[in-house]
Design a protein around this motif. Sequence first.
Motif, PDB file in Angstrom:
ATOM      1  N   PRO A  34      44.880  26.489 -13.288  1.00  0.00           N
ATOM      2  CA  PRO A  34      45.786  26.329 -12.085  1.00  0.00           C
ATOM      3  C   PRO A  34      44.661  26.806 -10.772  1.00  0.00           C
ATOM      4  CG  PRO A  34      47.224  27.446 -13.471  1.00  0.00           C
ATOM      5  CD  PRO A  34      45.786  27.227 -14.195  1.00  0.00           C
ATOM      6  N   VAL A  35      44.619  26.511  -9.696  1.00  0.00           N
ATOM      7  CA  VAL A  35      43.893  26.749  -8.516  1.00  0.00           C
ATOM      8  C   VAL A  35      44.032  28.334  -8.287  1.00  0.00           C
ATOM      9  CG1 VAL A  35      45.450  26.251  -6.746  1.00  0.00           C
ATOM     10  CG2 VAL A  35      42.961  25.886  -6.395  1.00  0.00           C
ATOM     11  N   THR A  36      42.883  28.867  -7.953  1.00  0.00           N
ATOM     12  CA  THR A  36      42.919  30.350  -7.442  1.00  0.00           C
ATOM     13  C   THR A  36      42.194  30.450  -5.933  1.00  0.00           C
ATOM     14  OG1 THR A  36      40.727  31.045  -8.198  1.00  0.00           O
ATOM     15  CG2 THR A  36      42.688  31.162  -9.680  1.00  0.00           C
ATOM     16  N   ASP A  37      42.569  31.577  -5.344  1.00  0.00           N
ATOM     17  CA  ASP A  37      42.159  31.758  -4.010  1.00  0.00           C
ATOM     18  C   ASP A  37      40.548  31.656  -3.958  1.00  0.00           C
ATOM     19  OD1 ASP A  37      42.358  32.073  -1.137  1.00  0.00           O
ATOM     20  OD2 ASP A  37      41.816  34.145  -1.591  1.00  0.00           O
ATOM     21  N   ALA A  38      39.947  31.932  -4.932  1.00  0.00           N
ATOM     22  CA  ALA A  38      38.392  31.839  -5.287  1.00  0.00           C
ATOM     23  C   ALA A  38      37.950  30.345  -5.184  1.00  0.00           C
ATOM     24  CB  ALA A  38      37.835  32.592  -6.556  1.00  0.00           C
ATOM     25  N   ASP A  39      38.795  29.429  -5.578  1.00  0.00           N
ATOM     26  CA  ASP A  39      38.311  27.946  -5.670  1.00  0.00           C
ATOM     27  C   ASP A  39      38.266  27.265  -3.954  1.00  0.00           C
ATOM     28  OD1 ASP A  39      38.146  28.147  -8.474  1.00  0.00           O
ATOM     29  OD2 ASP A  39      40.308  27.753  -8.202  1.00  0.00           O
ATOM     30  N   ARG A  40      38.702  27.983  -3.125  1.00  0.00           N
ATOM     31  CA  ARG A  40      38.819  27.421  -1.767  1.00  0.00           C
ATOM     32  C   ARG A  40      37.302  26.611  -1.421  1.00  0.00           C
ATOM     33  NH1 ARG A  40      41.988  27.167   2.980  1.00  0.00           N
ATOM     34  NH2 ARG A  40      41.052  25.578   4.105  1.00  0.00           N
ATOM     35  N   ALA A  41      36.198  27.426  -1.610  1.00  0.00           N
ATOM     36  CA  ALA A  41      34.893  26.881  -1.159  1.00  0.00           C
ATOM     37  C   ALA A  41      34.485  25.680  -1.953  1.00  0.00           C
ATOM     38  CB  ALA A  41      33.805  27.759  -1.030  1.00  0.00           C
ATOM     39  N   GLU A  42      34.854  25.523  -3.072  1.00  0.00           N
ATOM     40  CA  GLU A  42      34.638  24.252  -3.816  1.00  0.00           C
ATOM     41  C   GLU A  42      35.648  23.158  -3.773  1.00  0.00           C
ATOM     42  OE1 GLU A  42      32.090  24.333  -7.513  1.00  0.00           O
ATOM     43  OE2 GLU A  42      33.153  26.303  -7.797  1.00  0.00           O
ATOM     44  N   PRO A  75      57.183  24.950  -4.045  1.00  0.00           N
ATOM     45  CA  PRO A  75      57.043  23.988  -5.413  1.00  0.00           C
ATOM     46  C   PRO A  75      56.104  23.249  -5.577  1.00  0.00           C
ATOM     47  CG  PRO A  75      58.670  23.139  -3.294  1.00  0.00           C
ATOM     48  CD  PRO A  75      58.118  24.620  -3.249  1.00  0.00           C
ATOM     49  N   LEU A  76      55.055  23.278  -4.663  1.00  0.00           N
ATOM     50  CA  LEU A  76      53.797  22.657  -4.646  1.00  0.00           C
ATOM     51  C   LEU A  76      52.833  23.484  -5.405  1.00  0.00           C
ATOM     52  CD1 LEU A  76      52.397  19.928  -3.123  1.00  0.00           C
ATOM     53  CD2 LEU A  76      51.720  21.374  -1.537  1.00  0.00           C
ATOM     54  N   HIS A  77      51.983  22.792  -6.229  1.00  0.00           N
ATOM     55  CA  HIS A  77      51.281  23.554  -7.254  1.00  0.00           C
ATOM     56  C   HIS A  77      49.863  22.503  -7.192  1.00  0.00           C
ATOM     57  CE1 HIS A  77      54.434  25.842  -8.783  1.00  0.00           C
ATOM     58  NE2 HIS A  77      54.946  24.680  -8.861  1.00  0.00           N
ATOM     59  N   ALA A  78      48.817  23.376  -7.750  1.00  0.00           N
ATOM     60  CA  ALA A  78      47.421  22.694  -7.796  1.00  0.00           C
ATOM     61  C   ALA A  78      46.843  22.981  -9.053  1.00  0.00           C
ATOM     62  CB  ALA A  78      46.599  23.078  -6.525  1.00  0.00           C
TER      63      ALA A  78
END
Length: 150
Positions: free
Chosen positions: A9-17, A51-54
């Motif tokens: 699952p995506v995390t907040d720290a992934d935003r830049a990439e 309900p939206l996931h990444a």
Amino acid sequence: MGGILNVRPVTDADRAEWDPLWQGYLTFYETVLPADVTEATWKRFLDPAEPLHALVAEIDGHLVGFAHYLLHRSTWAPDSYCYLEDLFVSSVVRGHGLGRALIKAVEAAALDANASRLYWLTHEDNTQAQTLYNKLAERTRFVHYRKKFE
């Protein structure tokens, strides 16, 4: 392709990439979205009430792809359906199973949520992706219609 693949699952720290991958996806589909739409989308991924996931695919700690999916109710089933809305793999690692891994991860998430169906769309010219999709799912005969409100 070297390195270890991890889908998570995506995390907040992934935003830049995630941002350059998202822009690559939009470019692939010859689309431009306002910055506020991208910002709202990102916030939805991180909101547990949405309900939206990444999911993201990473190799050696660097993001190389993503899958965005939506769980929703259906009039045709007592349980939810899962719509795979966006799937993107960086061009430098395409053809090495990342798309398949992301779809399988979405499938696992859908099953965990008791969804009774996973479905997605692709552009009719996206034949490279269709080669994979035809191995993983049934191609339906439905024609997609859309009316945009602007």
